[in-house]
Design an enzyme around this catalytic site. Sequence first.
Site, mmCIF file in Angstrom:
data_model
loop_
_atom_site.group_PDB
_atom_site.id
_atom_site.type_symbol
_atom_site.label_atom_id
_atom_site.label_comp_id
_atom_site.label_asym_id
_atom_site.label_seq_id
_atom_site.Cartn_x
_atom_site.Cartn_y
_atom_site.Cartn_z
ATOM 1 N N TYR A 124 66.473 86.312 76.054
ATOM 2 C CA TYR A 124 67.472 86.578 77.089
ATOM 3 C C TYR A 124 68.902 86.566 76.550
ATOM 4 O O TYR A 124 69.815 87.047 77.191
ATOM 5 C CB TYR A 124 67.358 85.560 78.235
ATOM 6 C CG TYR A 124 66.091 85.702 79.049
ATOM 7 C CD1 TYR A 124 65.200 86.733 78.807
ATOM 8 C CD2 TYR A 124 65.784 84.811 80.062
ATOM 9 C CE1 TYR A 124 64.035 86.869 79.546
ATOM 10 C CE2 TYR A 124 64.620 84.942 80.810
ATOM 11 C CZ TYR A 124 63.751 85.963 80.540
ATOM 12 O OH TYR A 124 62.606 86.099 81.273
ATOM 13 N N LYS B 22 53.798 82.378 70.125
ATOM 14 C CA LYS B 22 52.978 83.551 69.785
ATOM 15 C C LYS B 22 53.036 83.691 68.265
ATOM 16 O O LYS B 22 53.421 84.719 67.705
ATOM 17 C CB LYS B 22 53.543 84.784 70.530
ATOM 18 C CG LYS B 22 52.695 86.027 70.448
ATOM 19 C CD LYS B 22 51.387 85.932 71.200
ATOM 20 C CE LYS B 22 50.567 87.191 70.970
ATOM 21 N NZ LYS B 22 49.154 87.023 71.348
ATOM 22 N N ASP C 125 49.517 83.948 75.529
ATOM 23 C CA ASP C 125 48.539 84.720 76.312
ATOM 24 C C ASP C 125 47.371 83.823 76.727
ATOM 25 O O ASP C 125 46.910 83.861 77.872
ATOM 26 C CB ASP C 125 48.076 85.971 75.545
ATOM 27 C CG ASP C 125 47.802 85.721 74.068
ATOM 28 O OD1 ASP C 125 48.154 84.627 73.567
ATOM 29 O OD2 ASP C 125 47.234 86.597 73.405
ATOM 30 N N ASP D 251 59.815 81.126 81.534
ATOM 31 C CA ASP D 251 60.156 81.783 82.790
ATOM 32 C C ASP D 251 58.869 82.267 83.466
ATOM 33 O O ASP D 251 58.629 82.029 84.660
ATOM 34 C CB ASP D 251 61.085 82.974 82.472
ATOM 35 C CG ASP D 251 61.754 83.528 83.709
ATOM 36 O OD1 ASP D 251 61.555 82.957 84.794
ATOM 37 O OD2 ASP D 251 62.470 84.536 83.589
ATOM 38 N N ASP E 76 56.579 80.061 86.631
ATOM 39 C CA ASP E 76 56.348 80.726 87.920
ATOM 40 C C ASP E 76 54.857 80.815 88.208
ATOM 41 O O ASP E 76 54.405 80.577 89.334
ATOM 42 C CB ASP E 76 56.923 82.151 87.905
ATOM 43 C CG ASP E 76 58.319 82.207 88.499
ATOM 44 O OD1 ASP E 76 58.975 81.144 88.529
ATOM 45 O OD2 ASP E 76 58.750 83.294 88.924
#
Length: 363
Positions: free
Chosen positions: A141, A189, A221, A245, A249
């Site tokens: 970001y 990852k 994942d 993020d 959620d």
Amino acid sequence: MHLKILVTAGDGIGPEVTNEAVSVLKEVANIGGHTLELDAKRIGGIAITTDGTPLPVDTLAAALDSDAVLLGAVGGNEFNSLPPDKRPEAGLLQIRSALGGFANLRPAFAFKELAVNSPLRPEIIDGADILFVRELLGGLYFGQPREWNKATNEAWNTMRYTKAEVVRVARIAFQLAQKRRKKLCSVDKANVLEVSQLWRAAVIEVAAEFPDVALEHQYVDAMAMHIMNRPKDFDVVLTENLFGDILSDEAGVITGSLGMLPSATIGGKVNLYEPIHGSAPDIAGKGLANPLGAILTGALILRHSAGLEAEAAAIETSVRKVLEQGFRTPDLARTNPQGFTVLSTTEMGAKVRETVKTMLVNA
Ligand code: NAD
């Protein structure tokens, strides 16, 4: 204990839910002989209307001069046509960056009484209690270079971390794990991304300082599946910005309602506390808002800015007790409105206040 809290209630249901959170905090402080110094300032749409900017200078100055900031929510339909940097949400981004918190804590926990609201089966979520620690100031970001080159029809963002950025957030996550079930899962990852390889190496190095905490690594994942299949296996989950993020959620479904979820952003100059939900203009001013997320956010203030663990836990237990007794705001009673006592925002706040008072006075 003396705590200076700036309340920036914001827009929509923000003032309704923060009022209830503040009244619970006052009750707890009163019983414990602590003093709360409370100030209120504008942010978001209300500040645009009165001051012409979503984050007035006096709000920012007061925030930087406090021990903790409690934010309600910002945003309203009447501001939707403004450019992004003039909208209420810009005030939120500005205050977050000015306060400098880099560790975003998002608990995701199951309330047995609310299991029916979750799409996951009760036996999967019952007892689940995860604390996400999401790095908030780095990663995809914020990384440079970033660009959408319309001439060449290319766009790129950069996922970038320094070792120091990983180390500081990892330390916070390990410290929190020490106070909980002493398990930390770091998400990356590393099978594909160099930035994740650096992340993993830095986390392993920090782990040496915390031999009492069991560390495991998961690829992002796989983690997305594990959260749905076996959320009870996780305690503290450490992630970089983008992964956190998305995963936090996703984990929100464990709790089953947006109105229940608190958050804290720590590690900067002043800690910032806010419920996860937005300003909910569709229900604002009607007494329909669920204040429990804001009240649980108040508990996080006591835990992370005042070191009052017993009082924080008392608020959390009170919320659970009120739910056990069958009290619900309308968003929590949707599945079976006849089976519950449906309360307004202020009535729900009063129930938690009474319960926490009884608990603390008899403790
Ligand atoms: P929202 O969270 O405001 O509402 C989504 C849905 O959940 C709505 O149906 C709402 O009624 C319900 N809901 C939310 N909180 C609730 C609560 N405490 N009790 C009962 N029901 C609740 O998200 P949205 O509708 O996407 O956004 C509305 C506005 O809020 C927009 O302007 C958006 O930009 C802003 N927003 C602000 C924040 C923030 O301040 N942190 C976060 C998200 C959205």
